[in-house]
Design an enzyme around this catalytic site. Structure first.
Site, short mmCIF file in Angstrom:
data_model
loop_
_atom_site.label_atom_id
_atom_site.label_comp_id
_atom_site.label_asym_id
_atom_site.label_seq_id
_atom_site.Cartn_x
_atom_site.Cartn_y
_atom_site.Cartn_z
N HIS A 1 0.95 -0.87 0.00
CA HIS A 1 0.05 -0.11 -0.02
C HIS A 1 1.11 1.29 0.42
O HIS A 1 2.21 1.60 0.55
CB HIS A 1 -1.01 -0.08 1.02
CG HIS A 1 -2.37 -0.67 1.10
ND1 HIS A 1 -2.40 -1.76 2.04
CD2 HIS A 1 -3.06 -0.73 -0.13
CE1 HIS A 1 -3.67 -2.23 1.17
NE2 HIS A 1 -3.53 -1.52 0.67
N GLY B 1 -2.81 -1.78 -7.78
CA GLY B 1 -4.44 -2.86 -6.79
C GLY B 1 -5.47 -2.02 -7.09
O GLY B 1 -6.15 -2.96 -7.29
N ASP C 1 -4.64 -6.11 -7.67
CA ASP C 1 -4.61 -7.14 -6.11
C ASP C 1 -5.17 -8.34 -6.98
O ASP C 1 -5.66 -9.27 -5.85
CB ASP C 1 -4.84 -6.54 -5.16
CG ASP C 1 -4.85 -6.16 -4.29
OD1 ASP C 1 -4.09 -5.43 -2.85
OD2 ASP C 1 -4.12 -4.58 -4.97
N ASP D 1 -0.85 -1.45 4.80
CA ASP D 1 -0.66 0.06 6.06
C ASP D 1 -2.44 -0.07 6.30
O ASP D 1 -3.55 -0.37 5.86
CB ASP D 1 -0.99 0.78 5.01
CG ASP D 1 -0.73 2.22 5.48
OD1 ASP D 1 -1.30 1.90 7.51
OD2 ASP D 1 -1.00 3.53 5.52
N HIS E 1 -10.25 -0.60 -2.54
CA HIS E 1 -10.25 -2.08 -2.87
C HIS E 1 -10.75 -2.47 -2.22
O HIS E 1 -10.33 -3.67 -2.50
CB HIS E 1 -9.17 -1.61 -4.39
CG HIS E 1 -8.17 -1.88 -3.81
ND1 HIS E 1 -8.15 -0.02 -3.37
CD2 HIS E 1 -6.78 -2.50 -3.83
CE1 HIS E 1 -6.21 0.21 -2.83
NE2 HIS E 1 -5.66 -1.83 -3.19
N ASP F 1 -11.06 -6.62 -2.56
CA ASP F 1 -10.52 -6.97 -3.38
C ASP F 1 -9.28 -7.40 -2.71
O ASP F 1 -8.70 -8.55 -2.32
CB ASP F 1 -9.18 -6.78 -4.44
CG ASP F 1 -10.23 -5.72 -5.22
OD1 ASP F 1 -11.23 -5.64 -5.32
OD2 ASP F 1 -10.16 -5.30 -6.76
N ARG G 1 -8.20 -14.46 1.59
CA ARG G 1 -9.39 -15.81 1.87
C ARG G 1 -9.09 -16.73 0.68
O ARG G 1 -8.72 -17.92 0.61
CB ARG G 1 -10.84 -14.87 1.20
CG ARG G 1 -11.70 -16.44 1.35
CD ARG G 1 -12.97 -15.98 1.44
NE ARG G 1 -13.99 -17.22 0.89
CZ ARG G 1 -13.70 -18.16 -0.03
NH1 ARG G 1 -12.69 -17.25 -1.49
NH2 ARG G 1 -14.54 -19.07 -0.07
O1 LIG Z 1 -2.97 -1.53 -3.34
C1 LIG Z 1 -2.70 -1.77 -3.49
C2 LIG Z 1 -2.44 -2.94 -2.96
O2 LIG Z 1 -4.04 -2.72 -2.71
C3 LIG Z 1 -1.16 -1.67 -4.40
O3 LIG Z 1 -1.06 -1.26 -5.55
P1 LIG Z 1 0.03 -0.39 -6.65
O4 LIG Z 1 1.26 -1.23 -6.27
O5 LIG Z 1 -0.60 -0.44 -8.30
O6 LIG Z 1 -0.38 0.93 -5.57
#
Ligand SMILES: O=C(CO)COP(=O)(O)O
Length: 122
Positions: A9, A55, A60, A80, A87, A90, A96
């Protein structure tokens, strides 16, 4: 060859880059795949990585699909826990799927270190 997925994150990307720099020798022995923006940071350390979508737009989910197909040795996910993520469904789905298919997933640097050390101890 071991295939490792790396995801971070935004709030944890500096910690992820530090982790990678501390573990470059082990990570050089693996095939890496990452979510999009994480992958760019990984490549700035000199490692090659297969970059999936970012992500929030499906990265993800793409990593989860690899886990479901048993194509990953482990996932290092620098989450984080204090941030809000559009998301989040996701992220939950990814964790899971790892539990469904018994794929090792670290969600913080301490566990990521233990996993890497265990995988590369020989
Ligand atoms: O959102 C993320 C993990 O949930 C990471 O995505 P990015 O690596 O594109 O920032």
């Amino acid at each position: 060859m071991k295939k490792i997925a790396i995801i971070a994150h935004d709030g944890k990307k500096p910690e992820m880059v530090n982790f990678i720099n501390r573990n470059l020798e082990m990570l050089k022995k693996a095939e890496l795949v990452a979510t999009g923006t994480t992958g760019k940071h990984v490549e700035n350390t000199g490692l090659k990585t297969d970059k999936k979508l970012s992500g929030p737009i499906g990265g993800d989910a793409q990593i989860a699909a690899l886990a479901a197909e048993k194509k990953l040795s482990m996932i290092l996910f620098f989450r984080d826990p204090l941030g809000k993520h559009p998301h989040e469904p996701d992220v939950q789905m990814l964790m899971r799927i790892c539990d469904v298919h018994n794929i090792p997933i670290a969600t913080n640097p301490a566990t990521a270190q233990l996993l890497l050390d265990a995988f590369f101890k020989d």
